[in-house]
Write an enzyme that holds these catalytic residues in place. Structure first.
Site, PDB file in Angstrom:
ATOM      1  N   SER A 338       0.815  -1.216   0.000  1.00 18.72           N
ATOM      2  CA  SER A 338       0.000   0.000   0.000  1.00 18.72           C
ATOM      3  C   SER A 338       0.849   1.266   0.000  1.00 18.72           C
ATOM      4  O   SER A 338       2.062   1.222   0.191  1.00 18.72           O
ATOM      5  CB  SER A 338      -0.923   0.017   1.217  1.00 18.72           C
ATOM      6  N   CYS A 339       0.185   2.403  -0.180  1.00 20.23           N
ATOM      7  CA  CYS A 339       0.885   3.689  -0.225  1.00 20.23           C
ATOM      8  C   CYS A 339       1.136   4.271   1.161  1.00 20.23           C
ATOM      9  O   CYS A 339       1.710   5.355   1.285  1.00 20.23           O
ATOM     10  CB  CYS A 339       0.079   4.695  -1.024  1.00 20.23           C
ATOM     11  N   ASP A 340       0.691   3.576   2.192  1.00 15.41           N
ATOM     12  CA  ASP A 340       0.796   4.104   3.546  1.00 15.41           C
ATOM     13  C   ASP A 340       2.161   3.787   4.133  1.00 15.41           C
ATOM     14  O   ASP A 340       2.615   2.642   4.075  1.00 15.41           O
ATOM     15  CB  ASP A 340      -0.311   3.466   4.397  1.00 15.41           C
ATOM     16  N   SER A 341       2.812   4.788   4.730  1.00 18.09           N
ATOM     17  CA  SER A 341       4.165   4.558   5.257  1.00 18.09           C
ATOM     18  C   SER A 341       4.145   3.695   6.521  1.00 18.09           C
ATOM     19  O   SER A 341       5.178   3.237   7.003  1.00 18.09           O
ATOM     20  CB  SER A 341       4.854   5.889   5.551  1.00 18.09           C
ATOM     21  N   ASN A 377      -6.819   0.407   0.231  1.00 19.96           N
ATOM     22  CA  ASN A 377      -6.069   0.791  -0.960  1.00 19.96           C
ATOM     23  C   ASN A 377      -6.337  -0.134  -2.160  1.00 19.96           C
ATOM     24  O   ASN A 377      -5.647  -0.105  -3.171  1.00 19.96           O
ATOM     25  CB  ASN A 377      -4.557   0.782  -0.655  1.00 19.96           C
TER      26      ASN A 377
END
Ligand SMILES: *Cc1c(COP(=O)(O)O)cnc(C)c1O
Length: 387
Positions: A338-341, A377
């Site tokens: 996903s794009c989440d850090s 996501n």
């Protein structure tokens, strides 16, 4: 297409070889979509036959939240295992299998109204509690139900502690049992949870000593308890060896003989230990990057679609495809898709460098993975395949 994996000797020393072999054969014979969770049904059956076998006269209730896959529930149902549930959704699954209500208990101390209504209709009759409001709720929906109080016990040495949210101290536990009795419920016993992935034998000593005290206090107050629920907590092997279930149970059994010689109803609620090491997650490397000094490796399963427990400190063992067997080992930051850090699974995974597109096996992935997974996501949930 035949696949070839590089299996480290450190991993080979503790992985269940027949489960690994079955999964490798399955990957050889069929093209599978990643990510997925492959469950070895025979290993589930072996776990079911081991758990509880060293504790005298105990009944085993599988904690469904660890993995509620219907095929797994079917296997355990056929093995004669009972079920511990917390919600209407979990009860719905058991109803599809026709599980008899007397083989179902609920140890969630604070239950929803919908669940209590459904559980009452279904005939479930054993519930834990640790508050006065819960007594009123249970008495309203299921008059005369059997109840057991949740004691707070230390969770030190458990990799996934379950303390703080639930459990009361001895004086409160006694007062609650007395009140439940007054309101027409049957105060039957006591439960606790030593913490999930518990590698500290001493937690069971402290918990059983505390339960024993409550037993005596209740007797003096006029209630004869007869149900001792030992909760869950048995550990499985992730990155190292752990105490065997047989060892833990022999230890518990000695304590029980001494402290509860006449207690006939002993309940166990294993989740992780029933299913965790029967499952291997198959994922794929989707990217690599060097950011400053850090080597990043991206795979198609992460914190949101299956590996949520990595956030709480659970670390997994990985086996990579061996297309790059010559490479030197180094440290990797392993991240999900996903794009989440926040989606970082491991900060220091030591491994040779895989190629993008390679498969990676994540061992002991059967418990608290698919049951936690979300479609955040838009990434797909791992499909469960029971072999
Ligand atoms: C989650 C849970 C279990 C199972 O715990 P494991 O550590 O997975 O064995 C058992 N009982 C209760 C009440 C739980 O909440």
């Amino acid at each position: 297409m035949p696949v070839n994996f590089k299996i480290d000797s450190s991993i080979a020393s503790f992985v269940d070889k027949s489960t690994l072999l079955k999964v490798l054969t399955c990957l050889d014979e069929s093209e599978i979509e990643t990510p997925c969770l492959i469950i070895d049904g025979d290993k589930v059956r072996r776990n079911a036959s081991v758990i509880g076998s060293n504790i005298k006269e105990c009944k085993v209730f599988y904690a469904v939240k660890a993995n509620p896959d219907l095929e797994i529930l079917r296997i355990l149902n056929n093995e004669g295992i009972g079920f511990e549930i917390a919600s209407g959704g979990e009860l719905q699954l058991l109803s599809e299998l026709g599980v008899e209500p007397d083989r179902i208990i609920s140890s969630n101390p604070v239950k929803t109204f919908n669940f209590l209504r459904y559980a009452g209709q279904y005939g479930v009759n054993r519930f834990s509690f640790d508050s006065y409001d819960e007594i009123d709720k249970i008495a309203e929906f299921i008059p005369g139900a059997k109840v057991y109080v949740r004691l707070a016990v230390p969770n030190d040495g458990s990799e996934w502690p379950l303390t703080n949210k639930f459990g009361v101290e001895l004086d409160d536990a006694l007062a609650l049992l007395l009140t439940a009795q007054k309101k027409g419920l049957v105060s039957e016993g006591v439960t606790f949870h030593v913490g999930s992935q518990c590698t500290n034998l001493y937690n069971w000593n402290i918990a059983l000593d505390k339960a024993k005290l409550l037993w005596s206090m209740s007797e003096t107050a006029g209630i004869k308890l007869n149900l001792l629920n030992l909760g869950g907590g048995y550990p499985i092997k992730y990155t190292k060896s752990v105490l065997s279930i047989q060892k833990i149970e022999r230890h518990i059994n000695v304590l029980l003989k001494d402290r509860f010689p006449d207690t006939k109803h002993i309940h166990l609620e294993p989740g992780r230990a029933m299913i965790g090491d029967a499952g291997i997650i198959v994922s794929r490397v989707t990217g690599k990057a060097k950011r400053g000094d850090e080597n990043w490796l991206y795979i198609d399963i992460g914190v949101f679609n299956g590996l949520m427990e990595s956030v709480g400190g659970i670390r997994y063992s990985y086996i990579f495809e061996a297309r790059n067997i010559e490479g030197k080992k180094r440290g990797w930051t392993l991240a999900g898709p996903s794009c989440d850090s926040f989606d970082v699974i491991d900060k220091n995974l030591i491994s040779v460098e895989p190629r993008v597109g390679d498969l990676v096996l994540i061992l002991s992935g059967g418990a608290y993975t698919t049951s936690y997974a979300s479609k955040f996501n838009g990434f797909s949930l791992p499909k469960t395949i029971v072999i």
